[in-house]
Scaffold this motif. Structure first.
Motif, PDB file in Angstrom:
ATOM      1  N   UNK A 111       0.842  -1.199   0.000  1.00 30.00           N
ATOM      2  CA  UNK A 111       0.000   0.000   0.000  1.00 30.00           C
ATOM      3  C   UNK A 111       0.878   1.250   0.000  1.00 30.00           C
ATOM      4  N   UNK A 112       1.942   1.226   0.806  1.00 28.90           N
ATOM      5  CA  UNK A 112       2.804   2.412   0.918  1.00 28.90           C
ATOM      6  C   UNK A 112       3.416   2.798  -0.428  1.00 28.90           C
ATOM      7  N   UNK A 113       3.833   1.800  -1.196  1.00 26.32           N
ATOM      8  CA  UNK A 113       4.531   2.108  -2.451  1.00 26.32           C
ATOM      9  C   UNK A 113       3.609   2.236  -3.647  1.00 26.32           C
ATOM     10  N   UNK A 114       2.382   1.738  -3.538  1.00 28.86           N
ATOM     11  CA  UNK A 114       1.507   1.736  -4.699  1.00 28.86           C
ATOM     12  C   UNK A 114       0.260   2.583  -4.496  1.00 28.86           C
ATOM     13  N   UNK A 115       0.240   3.383  -3.430  1.00 33.21           N
ATOM     14  CA  UNK A 115      -0.960   4.139  -3.123  1.00 33.21           C
ATOM     15  C   UNK A 115      -1.229   5.224  -4.151  1.00 33.21           C
TER      16      UNK A 115
END
Lengths: 193, 284, 193
Positions: A111-115
């Motif tokens: 989630x952190x990298x693809x938000x």
């Protein structure tokens, strides 16, 4: 680190009353305060305020104080110093130290990298349904909904500022680079999924 | 669940151990995870891994677990097994020379899978960093102390902006359990055959014939969608204890025998037909 | 005033790690802490702790820090320094929002209808960590602590009389019925959580 000496010798670039003012204000807040907010209230240039905050932080570290001034989640806030943790823990009520599972950590990373990212995309990257884990992360305030995808109508997720606080990051820009762990053209390949 | 583990990795070092087929259930967090585990156990590059060995071991592993597997875990395993077979197929191609389109597609599939595995591994690595940061950060406590009274009294008068009615509405919304989020498939799934209708056809035929093969029962179907609907109808009738099955050999003829009442209505659930019944009841 | 220099030159009478420990603890406590309590936790003589606290306070004053360590009502606590009060006041008046967020309103509603209620239960009902919001509501005087749950020892919260006043209610009995707004079996479902 000579912040402390420099400050006492008057070499500091900041006017003498700026630092106490910052210390006083940060003593009453309970969330990180942005430099620009402090600058507005104190009617000083943001850059000057930033310098003063960094000098203060260096002074505290140099003097071995039990507290620390840190920039986290886009703002400044007083923290206790890590070395004092065992003592402080006795005074902090129900500290949320429950550890995240491996599944939760992985999902949080995706989630952190693809938000903003949909549950389906997270599942595709992890190779396993991740709905329950996303619910857990939401309940713990680390992840939140971020609208819906205009095409698929899928709910999108992003990390919260509490996530930044818990990781001690100033902003998402400070996330470690993913690239060293990835082959070159994986972005393109991923799009095909 | 811990009782069945052969070699339980401890939560701290488990992720660090590249070798060892961890039969800890954590391994099933993701099929990719398991796949990586299988590959790393053999300490080989994925392009060189002895896939038949891994596959055999994998199948042996499933067998050894016996009937205790739940469907969810088994299906994860099947996905991995299929992936492994894909890999194996791609591996069996002569390297260098790619002659026809199908070979190329297989190689592409292998590369794509490889890339996805690497991608997953990247997030796994980063998750480790996250874990370290979270632990480090947990040692620092932010000051969050109520404001001294003299300052708290100066806070701008709160604009509540709501009355008791709105408060009650907000509370009701908070207390209403959130429906588990679902992805709407109504735009892609348009049932062309109703399970209920197909069940009616089956009931009529089986009452007359007593017993028939599934092949015969579907001989008149207009297309795959109708065969599927009729198959689902057979399952529904089985659930209602109106039919029984027998199949002499695997993949052999499936015989369906009527065991229900000689007359009267047989109710079949319309779980499959919701989008149809929600819409136009006269459709079809 | 050479309090700061004295401390740095090692003239202080207290062991080197006592002061950082005190600073760290006092940075996170939300009410004054008695010397004897600090002494117990730090396993040091009360007199020694008292000396260290007074030295710290003198250091801060000598260095013109924006915060102050003071003994009030039988305990020690960090305060903002009186000279900085006007700036802090301006920050509090201008920098703070007068509106409650949607999250705060929802939390307030949950507390109102489920009081006395623990933070964990509020979080379970909302599906989101609500600690920060409860702190805001407490700071705004709408919610207050109401003892602890005898079983879990969790702190319980209830609404205040200021809450009633702001909503124009004479008592909690006047809160509107929830039933008309709820789907039929929601009570049962919620209890399962």
């Amino acid at each position: 680190m000579e912040g402390s000496d420099a400050a006492e010798a008057g070499i500091s670039q900041t006017p003498p009353d700026l630092k106490p003012a910052l210390e006083a204000i940060l003593m009453v807040v309970d969330e990180p305060v942005a430099e620009v907010t402090l600058a507005q209230v104190l009617e000083r240039p943001t850059g000057e305020v930033g310098v003063a905050l960094r000098e203060l932080s260096a002074e505290y570290t140099a003097a071995g104080r039990g507290f620390d001034l840190r920039e986290v989640a886009g703002g400044w806030r007083f923290y206790t110093r890590a070395e004092c943790a065992p003592l402080v823990e006795r005074f902090v009520r129900d500290g949320q130290t429950a550890r995240l599972t491996q599944a939760a950590l992985e999902t949080l990373a995706v989630v952190a990298y693809r938000q903003p990212v949909s549950r389906a995309r997270v599942a595709a990257i992890r190779g396993v349904n991740s709905d329950g884990v996303i619910r857990t992360l939401t309940a713990r305030g680390l992840v939140e909904e971020a609208g819906t995808d205009p095409e698929s109508q899928a709910v999108l997720y992003r990390t919260t500022s509490y996530f930044l606080e818990r990781l001690g990051l100033r902003s998402l820009d400070e996330l470690p680079e993913l690239a060293p762990f990835l082959p070159d053209d994986v972005e393109i390949l991923e799009e095909k999924q | 669940m811990g009782g069945m583990t052969e070699q339980v990795a401890d939560p701290e070092s488990g992720e660090e151990t590249p070798s060892g087929f961890r039969v800890h259930l954590d391994v099933f967090e993701g099929p990719f995870d398991l796949l990586l585990g299988l590959i790393s156990k053999h300490k080989l590059d994925i392009t060189e891994v002895s896939l038949h060995k891994v596959t055999d071991e994998f199948i042996a592993y499933i067998r050894s677990r016996g009937p205790e597997w739940d469907l969810d875990q088994t299906s994860h395993f099947l996905l991995v097994a299929a992936t492994l077979l894909d890999l194996k197929a791609a591996r069996l191609l002569p390297t260098g020379e790619v002659e026809d389109e199908e070979d190329l597609a297989l190689l592409e599939a292998r590369d794509l899978l490889f890339a996805r595995l690497l991608q997953y591994r990247a997030y796994k690595e980063v998750a480790k960093i996250f874990n370290g940061r979270l632990a480090e950060e947990a040692l620092r406590f932010p000051r969050s102390v109520p404001m001294e009274k003299r300052f708290a009294d100066l806070l701008p008068e709160l604009v509540l902006g709501i009355g008791p009615e709105q408060l009650a509405k907000i509370a009701a919304r908070a207390f209403t359990p959130k429906a588990p989020p679902t992805v709407s498939v109504s735009h892609i799934y348009q049932p062309l055959a109703s399970v209920r209708e197909q069940a009616a056809i089956l009931v009529e035929r089986l009452r007359r014939a007593g017993r028939a093969t599934f092949r015969a029962l579907t001989a008149d179907c207009a297309g795959t969608f109708e065969i599927v609907a009729r198959f689902l109808a057979v399952l529904e009738l089985f659930r209602e204890a109106a039919v029984s099955f027998d199949q002499v050999e695997p993949l052999g003829e499936l015989y369906v025998t009527w065991t229900g009442a000689a007359d009267g209505d047989v109710l079949v659930g319309d779980d499959y037909d919701t989008s149809r019944s929600d819409g136009d009841p006269d459709a079809g």
